[in-house]
Design an enzyme around this catalytic site. Structure first.
Site, mmCIF file in Angstrom:
data_model
loop_
_atom_site.group_PDB
_atom_site.id
_atom_site.type_symbol
_atom_site.label_atom_id
_atom_site.label_comp_id
_atom_site.label_asym_id
_atom_site.label_seq_id
_atom_site.Cartn_x
_atom_site.Cartn_y
_atom_site.Cartn_z
ATOM 1 C CE LYS A 44 -45.508 10.177 -69.044
ATOM 2 N NZ LYS A 44 -45.742 11.473 -68.403
ATOM 3 C CG ASP A 94 -48.438 11.624 -70.917
ATOM 4 O OD1 ASP A 94 -48.369 10.395 -70.810
ATOM 5 O OD2 ASP A 94 -47.681 12.406 -70.309
ATOM 6 C CB CYS A 113 -44.637 13.557 -71.861
ATOM 7 S SG CYS A 113 -44.796 14.067 -70.117
HETATM 8 C C1 VGL Z 1 -46.535 16.698 -69.171
HETATM 9 C C2 VGL Z 1 -46.090 18.602 -67.981
HETATM 10 C C3 VGL Z 1 -46.361 17.958 -66.806
HETATM 11 C C4 VGL Z 1 -46.637 16.020 -70.500
HETATM 12 C C5 VGL Z 1 -46.788 16.028 -67.985
HETATM 13 O O1 VGL Z 1 -47.369 15.003 -70.610
HETATM 14 O O2 VGL Z 1 -46.027 16.506 -71.474
HETATM 15 N N1 VGL Z 1 -46.163 17.973 -69.153
HETATM 16 N N2 VGL Z 1 -46.709 16.670 -66.812
#
Ligand code: VGL
Ligand code: ZN
Length: 203
Positions: A106, A8, A151
């Site tokens: 995702k 991410d 994540c």
């Molecule tokens: C994430 C919060 C919400 C992450 C993704 O990538 O850690 N955290 N969505």
């Protein structure tokens, strides 16, 4: 076979983004330097439809960062982030993608969040990452990126539960809060996940 999972590294999780992780941009050179040390490199993207149920905006009357129960699961309510196709959902343009063989997305189910790159938060549906890694002969997985306490944490946990040898490249991650990072690290250490530094891979 070793695989590096780049989690991410998207503009919304970087300074200036909708859900910025403090200092997240500092790991960019590390994510690029690590890549040649692995047989396989995979990236992930948080990739939510507009109006996703992990967004506080999808729950009128609820506050940002409030913890609720949704679909029988604990859910923290986030600012709108990583909306499919938006500028904030893009990977950082400085991330070297030449060796990235696949990008797993995702959080695409409008009703269900997905911190892990392997499963949604209810472990109801697999993304296919586990089967993909196995098909490529991967035994060892290293995890880096954002956020260390969400994540990265849940991806490392699921990778271990899926039977891979797992390490978190600690200095190539940044987290949202020190408390949840400490809890995540303690849990992962208890599962047999190793914590390593970038220098151990570059040396
Ligand atoms: C994430 C919060 C919400 C992450 C993704 O990538 O850690 N955290 N969505
Ligand atoms: Zn998200």
């Amino acid at each position: 076979m070793t695989a590096l999972l780049l989690i991410d590294f998207q503009l919304d999780f970087l300074p200036g983004g909708a859900l910025a992780v403090g200092g997240g941009d500092a790991i960019l050179p590390l994510l690029n330097d690590l890549q040649p040390r692995f047989d396989l490199v995979v990236a992930t993207q948080d990739w939510h439809p507009a109006g996703h149920r992990s967004f506080a905006s999808a729950h009128p009357g609820r506050a940002l960062f409030e913890d609720i129960t949704w679909q029988g699961l604990p859910q923290r309510l986030w600012p709108d982030h990583c909306v499919q196709g938006s500028a904030g959902a893009a990977l950082h343009p400085g991330l070297n993608l030449n060796r990235v063989e696949a990008i797993f997305r995702k959080g695409t189910d409008p009703e269900l969040d997905s911190y892990s790159a392997f499963f949604d938060n209810g472990h109801r549906r697999a993304t296919g990452l586990s089967a993909y890694l196995r098909a490529r002969g991967v035994s060892d997985v290293a995890v880096a990126g954002l956020a260390a306490d969400y994540c990265v944490y849940f991806t490392a946990k699921d990778a271990r539960a899926e039977g891979f040898a797992v390490s978190v490249v600690e200095d190539a991650t940044r987290g949202i809060s020190p408390e949840s990072m400490a809890a995540a690290q303690a849990d992962l250490l208890g599962q047999g996940v190793r914590f390593q530094q970038v220098s151990e891979w570059l040396g």
